[in-house]
Design an enzyme around this catalytic site. Structure first.
Site, PDB file in Angstrom:
ATOM      1  NE  ARG A  62      -4.091   1.696   2.375  1.00  0.00           N
ATOM      2  CZ  ARG A  62      -4.193   2.591   3.353  1.00  0.00           C
ATOM      3  NH1 ARG A  62      -3.291   2.603   4.335  1.00  0.00           N
ATOM      4  NH2 ARG A  62      -5.182   3.457   3.382  1.00  0.00           N
ATOM      5  CG  HIS A  66      -1.642   5.227  -0.300  1.00  0.00           C
ATOM      6  ND1 HIS A  66      -2.363   5.639   0.800  1.00  0.00           N
ATOM      7  CD2 HIS A  66      -2.443   4.349  -0.955  1.00  0.00           C
ATOM      8  CE1 HIS A  66      -3.548   5.034   0.801  1.00  0.00           C
ATOM      9  NE2 HIS A  66      -3.612   4.236  -0.259  1.00  0.00           N
ATOM     10  CG  ASP A  67       6.028   7.052  -3.322  1.00  0.00           C
ATOM     11  OD1 ASP A  67       5.988   8.284  -3.104  1.00  0.00           O
ATOM     12  OD2 ASP A  67       7.003   6.492  -3.848  1.00  0.00           O
ATOM     13  CB  SER A  76       6.571  12.391  -1.784  1.00  0.00           C
ATOM     14  OG  SER A  76       5.478  11.724  -2.381  1.00  0.00           O
ATOM     15  CG  ASN A  94      -1.264   8.320   3.280  1.00  0.00           C
ATOM     16  OD1 ASN A  94      -1.617   7.286   2.718  1.00  0.00           O
ATOM     17  ND2 ASN A  94      -0.670   9.316   2.629  1.00  0.00           N
ATOM     18  CG  HIS A 193      -8.350  -3.748  -1.563  1.00  0.00           C
ATOM     19  ND1 HIS A 193      -9.364  -2.819  -1.649  1.00  0.00           N
ATOM     20  CD2 HIS A 193      -7.225  -3.027  -1.281  1.00  0.00           C
ATOM     21  CE1 HIS A 193      -8.878  -1.608  -1.418  1.00  0.00           C
ATOM     22  NE2 HIS A 193      -7.588  -1.707  -1.206  1.00  0.00           N
ATOM     23  CB  THR A 194      -6.377 -10.709  -2.663  1.00  0.00           C
ATOM     24  OG1 THR A 194      -6.423 -12.077  -2.239  1.00  0.00           O
ATOM     25  CG2 THR A 194      -4.920 -10.392  -2.983  1.00  0.00           C
TER      26      THR A 194
END
Length: 321
Positions: A62, A66-67, A76, A94, A193-194
């Site tokens: 994740r 999200h990076d 970042s 986050n 999302h498994t």
């Protein structure tokens, strides 16, 4: 043959452009000479972290997502707040949710011992994401490397760029398009999302307020650990994949067909819309899902990397040099 000064100048410019393009290309062999022990060093640390806590594999995956969704794959998300900018760790997607930063610190320390000042934090996130998936039973792929680290971060960009769990199908598609990813890529990457867990605050509205496309017994079971009242049990966790929450496989898509997507945004992929057919394909063809997931991860990793002389190679992933 006589060359004018203009010809010579143009040839020089073309050569420089060519060198710039080549230097800007990511490659799986980028560190083969400068840090030959990089991949085994990272994999050993990821394996150790997942052995201690299986959920960490999903958390590390994740972080890479999200990076990459916020101004490209530039590390970042790892930066702590400073006096000059408010970073991404406290952004809505986050805050009290993104985790694994200490594991990344440990991996960076191990890599710095092997080859100081060479490997970026952005590349470490890309490798740990691949290793996490593979260790938990999913596909592997050759990670393209050569990213450099940003010198800043943006809380506002994180709030605007990462799709929230309340997203509709069209919102998901546009968020992924903005990161250079197609609708099919979006459906494949949602299969991450498994593995992993979600906080009650992110699925409370679905299990209490939605009736269409929600299995009643599934909703009842999830309510047992997620009270209706906001502020009560907000951080209680539930697995994103009710069947096999610690194995990377295609069960996520089977859950969607059975109306057991935990997040509103999950179930949007199978709700009478344009993604339904892809969900059906992945639910019945695990090898197709694996190959499409790996290809989409490589594509996501190509999103606006800093290369060449842009950015820096951070010594500590939490702060700029």
């Amino acid at each position: 043959m006589v060359f004018s000064s203009f010809d010579i100048l143009m040839k020089s410019v073309l050569v420089m452009l060519f060198i710039g393009v080549v230097s800007a290309q990511l490659s799986p062999t980028f560190y083969s000479r400068s840090c030959p022990k990089l991949l085994p060093t990272v994999k050993s640390a990821v394996q150790s972290a997942i052995s201690k806590e299986t959920r960490m594999g999903a958390s590390l995956l994740r972080l890479h997502f999200h990076d990459c969704f916020v101004n490209g794959c530039d590390g970042s998300i790892l930066l702590d707040d400073t006096s000059s900018f408010t970073g991404e760790k406290r952004a809505a997607p986050n805050f009290r949710s993104a985790r694994g930063f200490e594991v990344v610190d440990n991996i960076k320390s191990a890599v710095e011992k092997a080859c100081p000042g060479v490997v970026s934090c952005a590349d470490i996130l890309a490798i740990t994401a691949r290793d996490s998936v593979a260790i938990l039973g999913g596909p592997s792929w050759n990670v393209k490397l050569g990213r450099r680290d940003s010198r800043t971060a943006s809380q506002a960009a994180a709030n605007n760029s990462i799709p929230p769990p309340t997203s509709s199908l069209s919102q998901l598609i546009s968020s992924f398009n903005a990161a250079g990813l197609s609708s099919k890529d979006m459906v494949a990457l949602s299969g991450s999302h498994t593995i992993g867990q979600a906080r009650c605050t992110n699925f409370r509205a679905r299990i209490y307020n939605e009736t269409n496309n929600l299995d009643a017994s599934f909703a009842t079971s999830r309510r047992s650990n997620c009270p209706r009242a906001t502020g009560s049990g907000d951080d209680n966790l539930a697995p994103l994949d009710i069947q096999s929450p610690t194995s990377f496989n295609n069960d996520y898509y089977k859950n969607l067909i059975n109306q057991k997507g935990l997040l509103h945004s999950d179930q949007q992929l199978f709700n009478g819309g344009s993604a339904d057919s892809t969900v059906r394909q992945y639910s019945s063809n695990p090898s197709l899902f694996s190959s499409d997931f790996a290809a989409a991860m490589i594509k996501m990793g190509d999103n606006k990397p800093l290369t060449g002389s842009s950015g820096e190679i951070r010594k500590n992933c939490r702060r700029t040099n």
